[in-house]
Design a protein around this motif. Structure first.
Motif, PDB file in Angstrom:
ATOM      1  N   LEU A  47       0.812  -1.212   0.000  1.00 16.80           N
ATOM      2  CA  LEU A  47       0.000   0.000   0.000  1.00 16.80           C
ATOM      3  C   LEU A  47       0.852   1.270   0.000  1.00 16.80           C
ATOM      4  O   LEU A  47       0.586   2.198  -0.765  1.00 16.80           O
ATOM      5  CB  LEU A  47      -0.941  -0.001   1.204  1.00 16.80           C
ATOM      6  N   ASP A  48       1.877   1.314   0.848  1.00 15.97           N
ATOM      7  CA  ASP A  48       2.692   2.533   0.921  1.00 15.97           C
ATOM      8  C   ASP A  48       3.412   2.806  -0.395  1.00 15.97           C
ATOM      9  O   ASP A  48       3.512   3.958  -0.834  1.00 15.97           O
ATOM     10  CB  ASP A  48       3.677   2.483   2.087  1.00 15.97           C
ATOM     11  N   GLU A  49       3.876   1.767  -1.088  1.00 19.91           N
ATOM     12  CA  GLU A  49       4.542   1.960  -2.372  1.00 19.91           C
ATOM     13  C   GLU A  49       3.551   2.440  -3.436  1.00 19.91           C
ATOM     14  O   GLU A  49       3.888   3.288  -4.263  1.00 19.91           O
ATOM     15  CB  GLU A  49       5.219   0.677  -2.838  1.00 19.91           C
ATOM     16  N   TYR A  50       2.339   1.907  -3.415  1.00 18.41           N
ATOM     17  CA  TYR A  50       1.331   2.333  -4.384  1.00 18.41           C
ATOM     18  C   TYR A  50       0.970   3.799  -4.178  1.00 18.41           C
ATOM     19  O   TYR A  50       0.923   4.578  -5.133  1.00 18.41           O
ATOM     20  CB  TYR A  50       0.087   1.451  -4.296  1.00 18.41           C
ATOM     21  N   VAL A  51       0.731   4.192  -2.929  1.00 21.85           N
ATOM     22  CA  VAL A  51       0.384   5.590  -2.647  1.00 21.85           C
ATOM     23  C   VAL A  51       1.538   6.505  -3.047  1.00 21.85           C
ATOM     24  O   VAL A  51       1.328   7.563  -3.642  1.00 21.85           O
ATOM     25  CB  VAL A  51      -0.003   5.766  -1.164  1.00 21.85           C
ATOM     26  N   ALA A  52       2.778   6.106  -2.768  1.00 24.07           N
ATOM     27  CA  ALA A  52       3.935   6.910  -3.165  1.00 24.07           C
ATOM     28  C   ALA A  52       4.002   7.043  -4.690  1.00 24.07           C
ATOM     29  O   ALA A  52       4.308   8.121  -5.218  1.00 24.07           O
ATOM     30  CB  ALA A  52       5.224   6.297  -2.623  1.00 24.07           C
ATOM     31  N   ALA A  53       3.695   5.963  -5.419  1.00 27.48           N
ATOM     32  CA  ALA A  53       3.706   6.016  -6.887  1.00 27.48           C
ATOM     33  C   ALA A  53       2.644   6.976  -7.401  1.00 27.48           C
ATOM     34  O   ALA A  53       2.890   7.751  -8.329  1.00 27.48           O
ATOM     35  CB  ALA A  53       3.487   4.617  -7.472  1.00 27.48           C
ATOM     36  N   VAL A  54       1.465   6.948  -6.782  1.00 30.38           N
ATOM     37  CA  VAL A  54       0.392   7.859  -7.183  1.00 30.38           C
ATOM     38  C   VAL A  54       0.815   9.302  -6.924  1.00 30.38           C
ATOM     39  O   VAL A  54       0.615  10.180  -7.770  1.00 30.38           O
ATOM     40  CB  VAL A  54      -0.922   7.523  -6.436  1.00 30.38           C
ATOM     41  N   LEU A  55       1.419   9.552  -5.789  1.00 28.88           N
ATOM     42  CA  LEU A  55       1.867  10.911  -5.472  1.00 28.88           C
ATOM     43  C   LEU A  55       2.970  11.372  -6.417  1.00 28.88           C
ATOM     44  O   LEU A  55       2.952  12.521  -6.875  1.00 28.88           O
ATOM     45  CB  LEU A  55       2.335  10.994  -4.014  1.00 28.88           C
ATOM     46  N   ARG A  56       3.939  10.489  -6.722  1.00 24.92           N
ATOM     47  CA  ARG A  56       5.001  10.863  -7.677  1.00 24.92           C
ATOM     48  C   ARG A  56       4.407  11.184  -9.036  1.00 24.92           C
ATOM     49  O   ARG A  56       4.791  12.163  -9.682  1.00 24.92           O
ATOM     50  CB  ARG A  56       6.027   9.735  -7.815  1.00 24.92           C
ATOM     51  N   ALA A  57       3.473  10.369  -9.494  1.00 25.56           N
ATOM     52  CA  ALA A  57       2.839  10.598 -10.793  1.00 25.56           C
ATOM     53  C   ALA A  57       2.092  11.923 -10.805  1.00 25.56           C
ATOM     54  O   ALA A  57       2.110  12.640 -11.803  1.00 25.56           O
ATOM     55  CB  ALA A  57       1.896   9.447 -11.134  1.00 25.56           C
ATOM     56  N   SER A  58       1.467  12.266  -9.694  1.00 27.22           N
ATOM     57  CA  SER A  58       0.702  13.514  -9.652  1.00 27.22           C
ATOM     58  C   SER A  58       1.610  14.735  -9.663  1.00 27.22           C
ATOM     59  O   SER A  58       1.181  15.818 -10.050  1.00 27.22           O
ATOM     60  CB  SER A  58      -0.208  13.545  -8.421  1.00 27.22           C
TER      61      SER A  58
END
Length: 80
Positions: free
Chosen positions: A27-38
């Motif tokens: 979960l933490d890696e997915y949320v970080a990926a979403v934030l980086r993409a944004s």
């Protein structure tokens, strides 16, 4: 590294957890990926998110020694 703590609606939390599981990401890696993409130029689009998710998946696979368990051969991929 900074740890962020946020409160979100239960429905949103469930959707984010489902997406992380669908992409086989913690979960933490997915949320970080979403934030980086944004935060990428023109960020927030599906292409940037896909690149971040793929980057994380590749990194985990590479760090695991590039296992091929369950992989398909080229013949299996292109079998008609």
């Amino acid at each position: 590294m900074t740890v962020l703590t946020v409160s979100v609606d239960d429905g949103l939390a469930a959707k984010v957890q489902e997406e992380a599981q669908r992409h086989a990401m913690p979960l933490d890696e997915y949320v970080a990926a979403v934030l980086r993409a944004s935060q990428a130029p023109g960020g927030g689009n599906r292409e940037e998110l896909a690149l971040e998710v793929a980057r994380g998946s590749f990194q985990r696979w590479d760090e695991a020694g590039r296992p091929e368990d369950g992989a398909m051969s080229m013949a299996e991929v292109f079998r008609r």
